[in-house]
Scaffold this active site. Sequence first.
Site, PDB file in Angstrom:
ATOM      1  N   CYS A   2       0.852  -1.194   0.000  1.00 19.65           N
ATOM      2  CA  CYS A   2       0.000   0.000   0.000  1.00 19.65           C
ATOM      3  C   CYS A   2       0.885   1.241   0.000  1.00 19.65           C
ATOM      4  O   CYS A   2       1.764   1.389   0.849  1.00 19.65           O
ATOM      5  CB  CYS A   2      -0.958   0.081   1.168  1.00 19.65           C
ATOM      6  N   ARG A  27       4.043  -0.458  -4.645  1.00 18.88           N
ATOM      7  CA  ARG A  27       3.679  -1.014  -3.333  1.00 18.88           C
ATOM      8  C   ARG A  27       2.320  -1.707  -3.353  1.00 18.88           C
ATOM      9  O   ARG A  27       1.957  -2.387  -2.380  1.00 18.88           O
ATOM     10  CB  ARG A  27       3.676   0.087  -2.276  1.00 18.88           C
ATOM     11  N   TRP A  74      -2.926  -2.705  -1.839  1.00 20.30           N
ATOM     12  CA  TRP A  74      -2.650  -4.125  -2.016  1.00 20.30           C
ATOM     13  C   TRP A  74      -3.629  -4.813  -1.069  1.00 20.30           C
ATOM     14  O   TRP A  74      -3.518  -4.670   0.149  1.00 20.30           O
ATOM     15  CB  TRP A  74      -1.208  -4.451  -1.645  1.00 20.30           C
ATOM     16  N   ASN A 100      -2.212   1.704   5.702  1.00 23.83           N
ATOM     17  CA  ASN A 100      -1.362   0.614   5.233  1.00 23.83           C
ATOM     18  C   ASN A 100      -1.131  -0.299   6.425  1.00 23.83           C
ATOM     19  O   ASN A 100      -0.621   0.154   7.451  1.00 23.83           O
ATOM     20  CB  ASN A 100      -0.030   1.178   4.707  1.00 23.83           C
ATOM     21  N   GLY A 101      -1.543  -1.551   6.315  1.00 21.94           N
ATOM     22  CA  GLY A 101      -1.353  -2.481   7.424  1.00 21.94           C
ATOM     23  C   GLY A 101      -2.586  -3.337   7.619  1.00 21.94           C
ATOM     24  O   GLY A 101      -3.447  -3.418   6.737  1.00 21.94           O
ATOM     25  N   GLU A 483      15.884 -19.033  -6.878  1.00 17.78           N
ATOM     26  CA  GLU A 483      15.666 -17.639  -7.278  1.00 17.78           C
ATOM     27  C   GLU A 483      15.190 -17.564  -8.734  1.00 17.78           C
ATOM     28  O   GLU A 483      14.283 -16.801  -9.068  1.00 17.78           O
ATOM     29  CB  GLU A 483      16.957 -16.826  -7.060  1.00 17.78           C
ATOM     30  N   LYS A 487      11.559 -16.049  -9.927  1.00 12.77           N
ATOM     31  CA  LYS A 487      11.397 -14.968 -10.910  1.00 12.77           C
ATOM     32  C   LYS A 487      10.380 -15.385 -11.970  1.00 12.77           C
ATOM     33  O   LYS A 487       9.512 -14.611 -12.341  1.00 12.77           O
ATOM     34  CB  LYS A 487      12.728 -14.616 -11.609  1.00 12.77           C
ATOM     35  N   GLU A 490       6.768 -15.524 -10.528  1.00 13.73           N
ATOM     36  CA  GLU A 490       6.257 -14.198 -10.148  1.00 13.73           C
ATOM     37  C   GLU A 490       5.760 -13.392 -11.336  1.00 13.73           C
ATOM     38  O   GLU A 490       4.727 -12.750 -11.254  1.00 13.73           O
ATOM     39  CB  GLU A 490       7.402 -13.372  -9.543  1.00 13.73           C
ATOM     40  N   HIS A 506      15.493 -38.387  -5.674  1.00  9.20           N
ATOM     41  CA  HIS A 506      14.669 -38.776  -4.525  1.00  9.20           C
ATOM     42  C   HIS A 506      13.200 -38.404  -4.728  1.00  9.20           C
ATOM     43  O   HIS A 506      12.446 -38.318  -3.770  1.00  9.20           O
ATOM     44  CB  HIS A 506      15.214 -38.132  -3.247  1.00  9.20           C
ATOM     45  N   LYS A 605       5.623  -4.563  -3.691  1.00  4.54           N
ATOM     46  CA  LYS A 605       7.073  -4.508  -3.516  1.00  4.54           C
ATOM     47  C   LYS A 605       7.511  -4.747  -2.081  1.00  4.54           C
ATOM     48  O   LYS A 605       8.496  -5.411  -1.830  1.00  4.54           O
ATOM     49  CB  LYS A 605       7.561  -3.139  -3.994  1.00  4.54           C
TER      50      LYS A 605
HETATM   51  C1  F6R Z   1      10.819 -11.464  -5.131  1.00  7.01           C
HETATM   52  C2  F6R Z   1      10.635 -10.439  -4.138  1.00  7.01           C
HETATM   53  C3  F6R Z   1      10.187 -10.844  -2.786  1.00  7.01           C
HETATM   54  C4  F6R Z   1      11.059 -10.149  -1.723  1.00  7.01           C
HETATM   55  C5  F6R Z   1      10.538 -10.448  -0.319  1.00  7.01           C
HETATM   56  C6  F6R Z   1      11.416  -9.849   0.752  1.00  7.01           C
HETATM   57  O1  F6R Z   1      11.166 -10.954  -6.372  1.00  7.01           O
HETATM   58  O2  F6R Z   1      10.832  -9.292  -4.399  1.00  7.01           O
HETATM   59  O3  F6R Z   1      10.207 -12.215  -2.613  1.00  7.01           O
HETATM   60  O4  F6R Z   1      12.370 -10.591  -1.879  1.00  7.01           O
HETATM   61  O5  F6R Z   1       9.243  -9.947  -0.190  1.00  7.01           O
HETATM   62  O6  F6R Z   1      11.508  -8.476   0.621  1.00  7.01           O
HETATM   63  P1  F6R Z   1      12.591  -7.637   1.394  1.00  7.01           P
HETATM   64  O7  F6R Z   1      13.909  -8.010   0.864  1.00  7.01           O
HETATM   65  O8  F6R Z   1      12.224  -6.217   1.102  1.00  7.01           O
HETATM   66  O9  F6R Z   1      12.454  -7.978   2.842  1.00  7.01           O
END
Ligand code: F6R
Length: 610
Positions: A2, A27, A74, A100-101, A483, A487, A490, A506, A605
Amino acid sequence: MCGIIGYVGKREVAQVLLDGLSRVEYRGYDSAGIAVLGESGINVIKATGKLANLKSRVGQSRPQGWLGIGHTRWATHGRVTEANAHPHIASGGRVALIHNGIIENYQTLKKKYLADEEFLSETDTEVAAKLLGKMLAREGDLHAAMRATMKELAAGAYAFCAISADQPNQFVVARRSSPLIIGVGEGENFVGSDVPAILPYTNKIIYLEDGESARITPDSVEVFDVNGKPRAAKPKTVNMTLEAAEKSGYEHFMLKEINEQPAVIESTLAGRVSKSGIDLSELGLTAAQLKRIKRIQLIAAGTSHYAALTGKLLIEEFARIPVEAPIASEYSYSNPVIDKDVLAIAISQSGESADTKVAMELAKKNGALTMAISNVMGSSIPRMVDATLYTRAGIEIGVAATKTYMAQLTALTLFAAWLGRKRGEFSATEEKKLVADLKEVPVLMRKLLASKLVGVKRCAARYQNVYNFMYMGRNYNYATAFEGALKLKEISYIHAEGYGAGEMKHGPIALMEGTFPTIMICVDSPIRDKVLSNMREIKARDGVIVAVASEGDEEIKELSDYLIYVPRTREQLSPMMTVVPLQLLAYYTAINRGCDPDQPRNLAKSVTVE
Ligand code: F6R
């Protein structure tokens, strides 16, 4: 999670709000809304979907006024509907609130105080708005009403910004666990969920602490501490530029940020490496503190957790200290063993992830020495720990983390080697060699990026319509597999799984057949031969292999359907190189499938709720 903006002053309010929201849209983008207070009272406009929808609804007939608040949502409580979008109103439209929260006790509050109210939405925020309206009727002052409301919010997190038509020259804000900053101007003031929201207007920032509130008029900012007593708050000047928030000719922020990675490594190294080795004295950790460390916990979520998995290997190899790398949300509720000999390190690009923050609170409470690796100066987690190592990736706008991951890997490598040296486990010669190799990485990465990675594009075109992908690696590239898979899922919404290549036999080997693609990371390393054997096992089942391998590796050709070469580097640094084609594979797959890589569905984000 948010985005929030608030403004009071002489500029065109709706313009400032929409502008600010466009810089914090990453956000959350389920819906957006603004409330402007002018001669005709509070005018609220909302729209579901991305900010562009709100912008076109606001159109040319912008509400006029001198004070306003704006929000990008969000969704947590309640679906993505216009009714659930913020701002929420109370007192017959004379009060508006954004949030926000999550208010965890909102149902109790609703029953206790608001049985006579009519609710328009399914949100916890509307309960807070209506409660604020009630308190305003009782207290006769917006700030006093906010303090009274805060007392009732026993559980949960909030950053609030509220306005009232009865006190038309001010807005009030409050926070607990969710970020909120105040921007101080001349004859005007601002509030934002984060600095970029207001950066074009001011770089003088007041950071509100947990439990604090403020009353803001065009000419004054009064901050109140956790007990509601006035506190003198001096603004800090932040050195951030908005350049990072522009696409600079790239089609998407994600592509720009992938291409910025060589420069990000260099800036994270700058001033910390020299001929005499690695210097992290900026951490302010004493020799006695470093000596006492018996265990390290690298606490993180998402991509940062995958950086932590690599960090574990680096620290154990260079500093010979046992390291755990728990997922933050599991750590907090699993009764972990923490004592004063533990160094708990939060890895969080935003410095705001609620899961990581809660975990660090637990570590701190139990006496651990605490540290953060973060990309955002002044964010919540760095403010609560004993020491912070800042990554210097610049603002990351693409929702999927790319360059901040690279910066975390760089910072963790530096930290592991520095700690190893301090504890006598890593020699000066080894340190010098590592620094030289680290400096070489951006040079090689620029070449890799300049090569345009045609194989990646071909692969993205070939597999854009599959339903499943497997990503595998071992040792230093175990986490890279996870990772890469994250990606892809996502931003392209294709299911992808990360796995240790040695673990395949396994279970997951059951999936292998003629159409099932596996990305296999197989670069130079002491266990390369074992990874080759894993590849042969897949080929024996007719599986499809896309290999990410060290430049010039001929042997791997016959085992791969697609081959993507990356420059050779030592194994410990190879995750920095191998992740690049995987980021690009996800990017091009998303583009081919018509998905927006910068704002993937359902994501935000910075995840500031548990
Ligand atoms: C993936 C991504 C999320 C963040 C996670 C932690 O692309 O962006 O998985 O890595 O939400 O976020 P931070 O690093 O801000 O604590």
